[in-house]
Design a protein around this motif. Structure first.
Motif, PDB file in Angstrom:
ATOM      1  N   MET A   1      43.815  72.232  15.823  1.00 60.01           N
ATOM      2  CA  MET A   1      44.962  71.455  14.258  1.00 60.01           C
ATOM      3  C   MET A   1      42.745  71.195  13.896  1.00 60.01           C
ATOM      4  O   MET A   1      41.765  70.694  14.462  1.00 60.01           O
ATOM      5  CB  MET A   1      45.169  70.557  15.158  1.00 60.01           C
ATOM      6  N   SER A   2      43.046  71.252  12.551  1.00 59.14           N
ATOM      7  CA  SER A   2      42.178  70.651  11.671  1.00 59.14           C
ATOM      8  C   SER A   2      42.123  69.046  11.850  1.00 59.14           C
ATOM      9  O   SER A   2      43.142  68.205  11.690  1.00 59.14           O
ATOM     10  CB  SER A   2      41.882  70.885  10.620  1.00 59.14           C
ATOM     11  N   GLU A   3      41.358  68.636  11.546  1.00 60.01           N
ATOM     12  CA  GLU A   3      40.563  67.448  11.418  1.00 60.01           C
ATOM     13  C   GLU A   3      41.237  66.458  10.378  1.00 60.01           C
ATOM     14  O   GLU A   3      41.397  65.439  10.351  1.00 60.01           O
ATOM     15  CB  GLU A   3      39.338  66.586  11.584  1.00 60.01           C
ATOM     16  N   ASP A   4      41.743  66.963   9.072  1.00 62.48           N
ATOM     17  CA  ASP A   4      42.285  66.831   8.258  1.00 62.48           C
ATOM     18  C   ASP A   4      43.706  66.755   8.183  1.00 62.48           C
ATOM     19  O   ASP A   4      44.665  66.506   7.592  1.00 62.48           O
ATOM     20  CB  ASP A   4      42.159  67.990   7.006  1.00 62.48           C
ATOM     21  N   VAL A   5      44.399  67.114   8.780  1.00 61.08           N
ATOM     22  CA  VAL A   5      45.731  67.222   9.278  1.00 61.08           C
ATOM     23  C   VAL A   5      45.866  65.598   9.990  1.00 61.08           C
ATOM     24  O   VAL A   5      45.682  65.795  11.569  1.00 61.08           O
ATOM     25  CB  VAL A   5      45.933  68.512  10.377  1.00 61.08           C
ATOM     26  N   ARG A   6      47.252  65.411   9.826  1.00 60.39           N
ATOM     27  CA  ARG A   6      47.809  64.277   9.984  1.00 60.39           C
ATOM     28  C   ARG A   6      48.805  64.153  10.455  1.00 60.39           C
ATOM     29  O   ARG A   6      49.558  64.959   9.742  1.00 60.39           O
ATOM     30  CB  ARG A   6      47.131  62.872   8.929  1.00 60.39           C
ATOM     31  N   PRO A   7      49.400  63.677  11.269  1.00 58.25           N
ATOM     32  CA  PRO A   7      51.119  63.472  11.670  1.00 58.25           C
ATOM     33  C   PRO A   7      51.513  62.563  10.625  1.00 58.25           C
ATOM     34  O   PRO A   7      50.812  62.208   9.883  1.00 58.25           O
ATOM     35  CB  PRO A   7      50.740  62.643  13.134  1.00 58.25           C
ATOM     36  N   GLU A   8      53.097  63.083  11.025  1.00 62.63           N
ATOM     37  CA  GLU A   8      53.328  61.907   9.793  1.00 62.63           C
ATOM     38  C   GLU A   8      53.557  60.878   9.834  1.00 62.63           C
ATOM     39  O   GLU A   8      54.031  60.663  10.961  1.00 62.63           O
ATOM     40  CB  GLU A   8      55.142  63.071   9.889  1.00 62.63           C
ATOM     41  N   PRO A   9      53.798  59.918   8.760  1.00 57.47           N
ATOM     42  CA  PRO A   9      53.988  58.405   8.944  1.00 57.47           C
ATOM     43  C   PRO A   9      55.269  58.403  10.007  1.00 57.47           C
ATOM     44  O   PRO A   9      55.941  58.556   9.611  1.00 57.47           O
ATOM     45  CB  PRO A   9      54.111  57.803   7.314  1.00 57.47           C
ATOM     46  N   GLY A  10      54.801  56.917  10.446  1.00 61.02           N
ATOM     47  CA  GLY A  10      55.625  56.902  11.791  1.00 61.02           C
ATOM     48  C   GLY A  10      55.393  57.601  13.075  1.00 61.02           C
ATOM     49  O   GLY A  10      56.487  56.799  14.005  1.00 61.02           O
ATOM     50  N   LEU A  11      55.100  58.429  12.896  1.00 61.39           N
ATOM     51  CA  LEU A  11      54.704  59.974  14.533  1.00 61.39           C
ATOM     52  C   LEU A  11      53.706  59.911  14.693  1.00 61.39           C
ATOM     53  O   LEU A  11      53.246  61.204  15.351  1.00 61.39           O
ATOM     54  CB  LEU A  11      55.800  61.302  13.945  1.00 61.39           C
ATOM     55  N   SER A  12      52.537  58.945  15.321  1.00 63.37           N
ATOM     56  CA  SER A  12      51.433  59.294  15.787  1.00 63.37           C
ATOM     57  C   SER A  12      51.476  59.113  17.474  1.00 63.37           C
ATOM     58  O   SER A  12      51.817  58.163  17.418  1.00 63.37           O
ATOM     59  CB  SER A  12      50.319  58.033  14.980  1.00 63.37           C
ATOM     60  N   PRO A  13      51.320  59.899  18.158  1.00 66.49           N
ATOM     61  CA  PRO A  13      51.031  59.902  19.363  1.00 66.49           C
ATOM     62  C   PRO A  13      50.244  57.844  19.799  1.00 66.49           C
ATOM     63  O   PRO A  13      50.275  57.799  21.133  1.00 66.49           O
ATOM     64  CB  PRO A  13      50.631  61.096  19.819  1.00 66.49           C
ATOM     65  N   GLU A  14      49.158  58.727  19.317  1.00 64.11           N
ATOM     66  CA  GLU A  14      48.369  56.770  19.673  1.00 64.11           C
ATOM     67  C   GLU A  14      48.802  55.658  19.360  1.00 64.11           C
ATOM     68  O   GLU A  14      48.924  54.868  20.397  1.00 64.11           O
ATOM     69  CB  GLU A  14      47.240  57.585  18.770  1.00 64.11           C
ATOM     70  N   ARG A  15      49.087  55.772  18.141  1.00 61.40           N
ATOM     71  CA  ARG A  15      50.315  54.470  17.650  1.00 61.40           C
ATOM     72  C   ARG A  15      51.356  53.953  18.893  1.00 61.40           C
ATOM     73  O   ARG A  15      51.289  52.687  19.341  1.00 61.40           O
ATOM     74  CB  ARG A  15      50.515  54.004  16.806  1.00 61.40           C
ATOM     75  N   LEU A  16      51.893  55.176  19.223  1.00 63.94           N
ATOM     76  CA  LEU A  16      53.214  54.778  19.860  1.00 63.94           C
ATOM     77  C   LEU A  16      52.861  54.861  21.617  1.00 63.94           C
ATOM     78  O   LEU A  16      53.371  53.308  22.081  1.00 63.94           O
ATOM     79  CB  LEU A  16      54.128  56.358  20.087  1.00 63.94           C
ATOM     80  N   ALA A  17      52.219  55.039  22.169  1.00 63.88           N
ATOM     81  CA  ALA A  17      51.150  54.717  23.255  1.00 63.88           C
ATOM     82  C   ALA A  17      50.783  53.201  23.718  1.00 63.88           C
ATOM     83  O   ALA A  17      50.843  52.089  24.527  1.00 63.88           O
ATOM     84  CB  ALA A  17      50.167  55.835  23.845  1.00 63.88           C
ATOM     85  N   PHE A  18      50.078  52.999  22.060  1.00 61.09           N
ATOM     86  CA  PHE A  18      49.238  51.363  21.957  1.00 61.09           C
ATOM     87  C   PHE A  18      50.369  50.683  22.088  1.00 61.09           C
ATOM     88  O   PHE A  18      50.422  49.728  23.099  1.00 61.09           O
ATOM     89  CB  PHE A  18      48.578  51.190  20.664  1.00 61.09           C
ATOM     90  N   PHE A  19      51.376  50.086  21.650  1.00 62.50           N
ATOM     91  CA  PHE A  19      52.553  49.699  21.403  1.00 62.50           C
ATOM     92  C   PHE A  19      53.352  50.028  22.425  1.00 62.50           C
ATOM     93  O   PHE A  19      53.509  48.626  23.017  1.00 62.50           O
ATOM     94  CB  PHE A  19      53.283  49.907  20.007  1.00 62.50           C
ATOM     95  N   THR A  20      53.512  51.042  23.264  1.00 60.34           N
ATOM     96  CA  THR A  20      54.543  50.699  24.471  1.00 60.34           C
ATOM     97  C   THR A  20      53.474  50.247  25.352  1.00 60.34           C
ATOM     98  O   THR A  20      54.136  49.585  26.076  1.00 60.34           O
ATOM     99  CB  THR A  20      54.807  52.220  24.893  1.00 60.34           C
ATOM    100  N   ASP A  21      52.303  50.496  25.623  1.00 63.30           N
ATOM    101  CA  ASP A  21      51.083  49.635  26.765  1.00 63.30           C
ATOM    102  C   ASP A  21      51.326  48.376  26.159  1.00 63.30           C
ATOM    103  O   ASP A  21      51.186  47.064  27.291  1.00 63.30           O
ATOM    104  CB  ASP A  21      50.089  49.653  25.916  1.00 63.30           C
TER     105      ASP A  21
END
Length: 221
Positions: A1-21
Motif C-alpha cells: 500500500m502506498s504511503e499516500d493512501v490514507r484510511p477513510e476518516p474515522g477508520l484509522s486502526p491506530e487511533r482506534l487501538a490507542f483509544f481502546t487502550d
C-alpha cells in the motif's frame, strides 16, 4: 500500500487501538480506586488495621479477578488489532458497546467485593463480563467475515470460537448463581473454557457448515 493512501476518516486502526487502550487503562485503574480505604480509627493499631484488611478480603479478591479478566480481554484485543490492516464501519461500531461495558466493569466489581455470594451481585458481574466477551466475539467474527485480518482467517475464527466458549461460561455461572452461592468460582476457570470449549465449538460449527461430512464418513466416501 502506498504511503499516500490514507484510511477513510474515522477508520484509522491506530487511533482506534490507542483509544481502546486508554479505556482499558482507566477501567483497570478504577478497580483500585473502588477499594475501601481504612479510616483513622482503623489505622491506630496493627490489630485494627489487620481486622480491616481481613474484612475487605472479598474486595481484594474481586479486584484481582476483575483486573486479570480485563487484562486478558485487552491482551486478546491487542493481538487482534495487530492483525487488522483496515477497519470497517461495523467493526468500529462494535467497539461502542464493548468499551461501554469495559468502562462499567468497576461498578459490578465493587458490588461483588461487598457481597460476593449475593446472586444478584454475581449476575451483575457475570452479565457484564459475558457482554464484554460477546462484543469481543462480534469483533472477531466481523474481522474474519469482512477480510480485515492479515493472515489465516481460519485462525481468527478459532479465536472467535474460544471467546464464544468464555462468554457462554459466564452465562452458565450467571444461571448457577441463583442455586449455588459459590458459582463465582467458575470465573476462575474461564481459561479452561477457552482451551476446551473453543475447539468443541469449532467442531460443531464445522459440522454445521458441512452437513454431508458426517454421512460421507459413515458411508466410507
Amino acid at each position: 500500500m502506498s504511503e499516500d493512501v490514507r484510511p477513510e476518516p474515522g477508520l484509522s486502526p491506530e487511533r482506534l487501538a490507542f483509544f481502546t487502550d486508554a479505556i482499558f487503562a482507566i477501567a483497570m485503574t478504577l478497580l483500585a480506586v473502588e477499594l475501601e480505604r481504612p479510616d483513622k480509627e482503623e489505622l491506630e493499631s496493627a490489630g485494627s488495621l489487620g481486622r480491616f484488611l481481613v474484612d475487605q478480603r472479598t474486595s481484594y479478591l474481586a479486584f484481582a479477578l476483575a483486573f486479570v479478566l480485563l487484562w486478558s480481554v485487552w491482551r486478546r484485543h491487542h493481538q487482534l488489532m495487530d492483525r487488522i490492516h483496515v477497519l470497517s464501519k461495523t467493526f468500529v461500531f462494535w467497539h461502542a458497546p464493548f468499551l461501554l461495558l469495559v468502562a462499567f466493569l468497576p461498578f459490578p466489581t465493587a458490588v461483588i467485593g461487598s457481597a460476593i455470594t449475593n446472586p444478584m451481585a454475581q449476575t451483575l458481574f457475570a452479565g457484564t463480563m459475558a457482554g464484554i466477551v460477546f462484543c469481543e466475539v462480534a469483533l472477531k467474527e466481523v474481522s474474519a467475515d469482512s477480510g480485515l485480518v492479515i493472515g489465516d482467517v481460519a485462525e481468527a475464527r478459532r479465536h472467535a470460537n474460544a471467546s464464544w466458549a468464555v462468554g457462554l461460561w459466564f452465562v452458565l455461572s450467571l444461571g448457577l448463581a441463583w442455586v449455588f452461592s459459590y458459582a463465582y468460582v467458575l470465573w476462575f476457570l474461564a481459561p479452561l473454557a477457552a482451551a476446551y470449549g473453543g475447539p468443541l465449538i469449532s467442531r460443531l460449527r464445522s459440522r454445521r457448515a458441512d452437513p454431508h461430512d458426517g454421512s460421507a464418513r459413515r458411508t466410507g466416501r
